[in-house]
Design a protein around this motif. Structure first.
Motif, short mmCIF file in Angstrom:
data_model
loop_
_atom_site.label_atom_id
_atom_site.label_comp_id
_atom_site.label_asym_id
_atom_site.label_seq_id
_atom_site.Cartn_x
_atom_site.Cartn_y
_atom_site.Cartn_z
N UNK A 1 -6.58 14.55 6.56
CA UNK A 1 -6.49 13.64 7.71
C UNK A 1 -7.36 12.39 7.50
N UNK A 2 -8.62 12.63 7.12
CA UNK A 2 -9.51 11.49 6.90
C UNK A 2 -9.01 10.64 5.74
N UNK A 3 -8.49 11.31 4.70
CA UNK A 3 -7.93 10.56 3.58
C UNK A 3 -6.77 9.68 4.04
N UNK A 4 -5.94 10.22 4.92
CA UNK A 4 -4.85 9.42 5.48
C UNK A 4 -5.39 8.17 6.16
N UNK A 5 -6.44 8.35 6.96
CA UNK A 5 -7.05 7.19 7.62
C UNK A 5 -7.57 6.19 6.60
N UNK A 6 -8.19 6.72 5.55
CA UNK A 6 -8.70 5.83 4.50
C UNK A 6 -7.58 5.05 3.84
N UNK A 7 -6.42 5.70 3.70
CA UNK A 7 -5.28 5.02 3.08
C UNK A 7 -4.68 3.98 4.02
N UNK A 8 -4.50 4.38 5.28
CA UNK A 8 -3.86 3.48 6.24
C UNK A 8 -4.69 2.21 6.45
N UNK A 9 -6.02 2.35 6.37
CA UNK A 9 -6.88 1.18 6.57
C UNK A 9 -7.29 0.56 5.25
N UNK A 10 -6.74 1.09 4.17
CA UNK A 10 -6.94 0.53 2.83
C UNK A 10 -8.37 0.68 2.30
N UNK A 11 -9.13 1.61 2.90
CA UNK A 11 -10.43 1.91 2.29
C UNK A 11 -10.22 2.61 0.97
N UNK A 12 -9.08 3.31 0.85
CA UNK A 12 -8.64 3.82 -0.44
C UNK A 12 -7.28 3.21 -0.74
N UNK A 13 -7.05 2.93 -2.02
CA UNK A 13 -5.74 2.43 -2.43
C UNK A 13 -4.81 3.63 -2.62
N UNK A 14 -3.66 3.66 -1.96
CA UNK A 14 -2.74 4.79 -2.15
C UNK A 14 -2.27 4.87 -3.60
N UNK A 15 -2.07 6.10 -4.08
CA UNK A 15 -1.50 6.29 -5.41
C UNK A 15 -0.02 5.91 -5.37
N UNK A 16 0.61 6.22 -4.24
CA UNK A 16 2.01 5.84 -4.05
C UNK A 16 2.26 5.69 -2.55
N UNK A 17 3.36 5.03 -2.22
CA UNK A 17 3.72 4.92 -0.81
C UNK A 17 3.57 3.52 -0.27
N UNK A 18 4.06 3.35 0.95
CA UNK A 18 4.08 2.04 1.58
C UNK A 18 3.56 2.14 3.00
N UNK A 19 2.89 1.09 3.44
CA UNK A 19 2.39 1.05 4.81
C UNK A 19 2.87 -0.24 5.47
N UNK A 20 3.50 -0.09 6.61
CA UNK A 20 3.88 -1.27 7.39
C UNK A 20 3.17 -1.22 8.72
#
Ligand code: ADP
Ligand code: MG
Lengths: 252, 337
Positions: free
Chosen positions: A45-64
């Motif tokens: 869950x926290x990792x998802x938040x990190x990805x959605x807010x770009x604190x982590x760069x996703x390995x794959x996927x798209x965010x709109x």
């Protein structure tokens, strides 16, 4: 209910070393809704938040977000676009006063990226009224000039919410906003989240299921980095896979 | 700790104040007073000094004190450790010496030229270093400063091992002669005071608030939409420019610019001064510079043992005053200095 989607992630993935912390998550959050993200510890869950807010760069996927592809934005730019997060580990400015904590957010919103090193900080006092207002709204009025580091855990979380609200974001991501709070604080915070959500979207991670059931319009259950179920609380909570993931024993 | 005590003092009144005049919520009226008094005392000391002490000695002290304050702006208020600050000090020194000697520029223009060159170097080094954290940042600044040292050693305009000697001090604005020690003193003291006040303003500006918050909790600042690297870069450039101001003045004071000013030991000395005086205090580095410069001059008869004496002073200060002389004093008084 409108079908207007404010935040959409598709195929969102994050791999740490050889481990898929988040493995292809699809999530759609409706504008103006309160959406809960739940799941056992370590679900991602926290990792998802990190990805959605770009604190982590996703390995794959798209965010709109809000009609715009934010997959390659820097985290500060995601915040500027109106998607602002809180942290699971309370994130206040411990050396600064409660007032200054909220004011630093107001400063960003009202003065932009100001680099004015030649002005006196007294110019910031014009923001004090607004700050005091927000601080009162989260019930911290009597602590306004205390150092944030001295506040109790629950009050730090409340301060963090006030700071986030100071940015007037379109959407808030709250990571366990009520963890460590007592009953009274939980009720007040729940009420606050409800009030705030009238003209905003909220995605929150929360373990307190009674809070989740009373607040959220929609729930996504995450387990081992994947979406296990999604829907209204009544449907999700009776889903056998969810019960199994949560309790950890097969639902015989 | 100071903020804590001040804060608890105001908590009781804060309760009643929540809905009242915003200005009253601030503690800085009380915080400013300690510093204000100290700054007035400093200004008075600057006026009296040339009548009591050899002016060149005081000017030397002021140059190093300003340098240490500029370094402390970066370390104490920006939270960034550079171990290559000699680059800015030294190249500004070369620039103002060259501008004055080869181009015949007036002293204020030579000093401005040195300061600008230091700011430009600060922009260059800062852009390369700022994305790194902690020790990596420090190592990059050291590496770049050492490259600067080799440039200074080889480049024709620095005079290599000889340095630039016989730098004329000229006349301020082309009219006010500052070639005597006594008249130059007022220029140096004035610029020193301006530099100190400038740093005090930076620390207590909206920008200074952002720096403070970044030092406190950087990820949170990012999540609030602050582009923290830009703020760090700006404080790096400001620190480099003010270090340059100090170096540029030093070249006119000694009428000489040399490799000593760009060598890594100079970067080490400024760190020492700052730590002895007190990191993150406005006045600490001035005290630290006074201790080190006096020690160097009074103990110069000891020859190579000066370094040992410096080390001993440093160890003594670390043991006696963990937050530096001024930092410890400020704790005792319960207000920042
Ligand atoms: N920076 C990281 N490096 C390596 N593994 C990580 C990192 N962050 C999280 N993880 C791992 O990813 C998994 C999901 O963690 P997290 O997103 O914090 O779960 P949750 O918030 O749902 O409890 C955990 O197994 C955790 O150990
Ligand atoms: Mg978590």
């Amino acid at each position: 209910m409108s079908d207007d989607i404010i935040l959409e992630a598709s195929g969102l993935s994050k791999r740490f070393g050889g481990f898929d912390a988040v493995g292809g998550v699809d999530i759609k959050v409706r504008r103006g809704s309160i959406h809960a993200l739940i799941g056992p510890n370590g679900a991602g869950k926290t990792t998802c938040f990190n990805l959605l807010t770009k604190f982590h760069q996703p390995t794959a996927g798209q965010i709109r977000f809000d009609g715009r592809d934010i997959t390659s934005l820097a985290p500060a730019d995601v915040a500027l676009a109106g998607l602002v997060r809180s942290f699971q580990i309370s994130a206040v400015f411990g050396e600064m006063s409660v007032l200054e904590n909220v004011r630093i957010a107001l400063q960003r919103r009202h003065r932009g990226s100001s680099f004015d090193f030649w002005r006196t900080e007294r110019t910031l006092r014009s923001l004090d009224g607004k700050a005091a207002h927000l601080i009162e709204a989260v019930g911290l009025a009597s602590h306004i000039s205390r150092r944030a580091g001295e506040l109790s855990y629950g009050r730090k979380r409340a301060l963090e919410i006030a700071t986030t609200l100071a940015l007037d974001p379109k959407m808030l991501l709250l990571d366990e906003p009520m963890a460590g709070m007592g009953h009274e604080d939980i009720d007040r915070t729940a009420e606050l989240i409800r009030t705030v959500s009238t003209d905003r979207t909220i995605l929150m991670v929360e373990h307190n299921l009674s809070v989740v059931s009373s607040l959220s319009d929609r729930i996504t259950v995450l387990s081992r980095g994947k979406v296990l179920a999604e829907g209204a609380y009544a449907d999700v909570s009776t889903d056998p896979r969810v019960v199994e993931a949560y309790i950890g024993v097969p639902h015989a | 700790m100071n903020a804590a005590t001040t804060a608890t003092n105001t908590v009781t009144s804060g309760r009643a104040l929540a809905g009242q005049a915003p200005g009253l919520l601030h503690e800085d009226a009380g915080e400013g007073r300690g510093q204000g008094i100290a700054l007035i005392a400093l200004a008075a000391a600057l006026v009296a000094a040339p009548f009591l002490v050899y002016p060149v000695f005081v000017m030397k002290l002021l140059c190093f004190a300003l340098f240490a304050c500029a370094f402390n702006l970066l370390l104490g208020f920006g939270g960034l450790l550079s171990i290559g600050h000699a680059l800015f000090f030294g190249f500004a020194s070369y620039t103002s010496a060259h501008a004055s000697k080869a181009w015949g520029l007036t002293p204020e223009l030579s000093i401005a030229a040195g300061t600008l060159v230091a700011a430009a170097l600060g922009l260059l080094v800062g852009s390369l270093a700022i994305r790194r954290q902690g020790i990596y940042l420090a190592m990059i600044t050291l590496a770049l400063a050492q490259m600067g040292y080799f440039v200074a050693l080889q480049a024709p305009f620095t005079g290599g091992e000889d340095g630039i000697q016989g730098v004329p001090r000229g006349a301020l604005l082309g009219v006010l002669d500052v070639s005597s020690d006594f008249s130059l003193y007022w220029l140096v003291a004035g610029l020193f005071m301006a530099g100190i006040l400038c740093m005090r303003r930076i620390v207590h500006s909206p920008f200074g608030q952002v720096l403070k918050a970044i030092r406190d909790n950087e990820p949170r600042m990012v999540s609030l939409g602050y582009k923290v690297d830009r703020y760090k870069l700006l404080v790096f450039v400001l620190s480099a420019a003010l270090s340059g101001l100090a170096g540029a003045m030093k070249a006119l004071v000694f009428q000489f610019a040399s490799l000593v000013d760009v060598y890594w030991t100079m970067s080490g000395e400024v760190i020492l001064m700052t730590l002895i005086g007190g990191v993150g205090t406005i006045l600490g580095p001035i005290v630290g510079a006074a201790v080190i410069v006096s020690a160097q001059s009074y103990l110069s008869s000891l020859g190579a043992w000066v370094v040992v004496a410096q080390g001993a002073i440093f160890v003594a200060c670390v043991v006696l005053f963990r937050k530096g002389i001024v930092g410890t004093l400020a704790d005792r008084l319960g207000r920042p200095l």
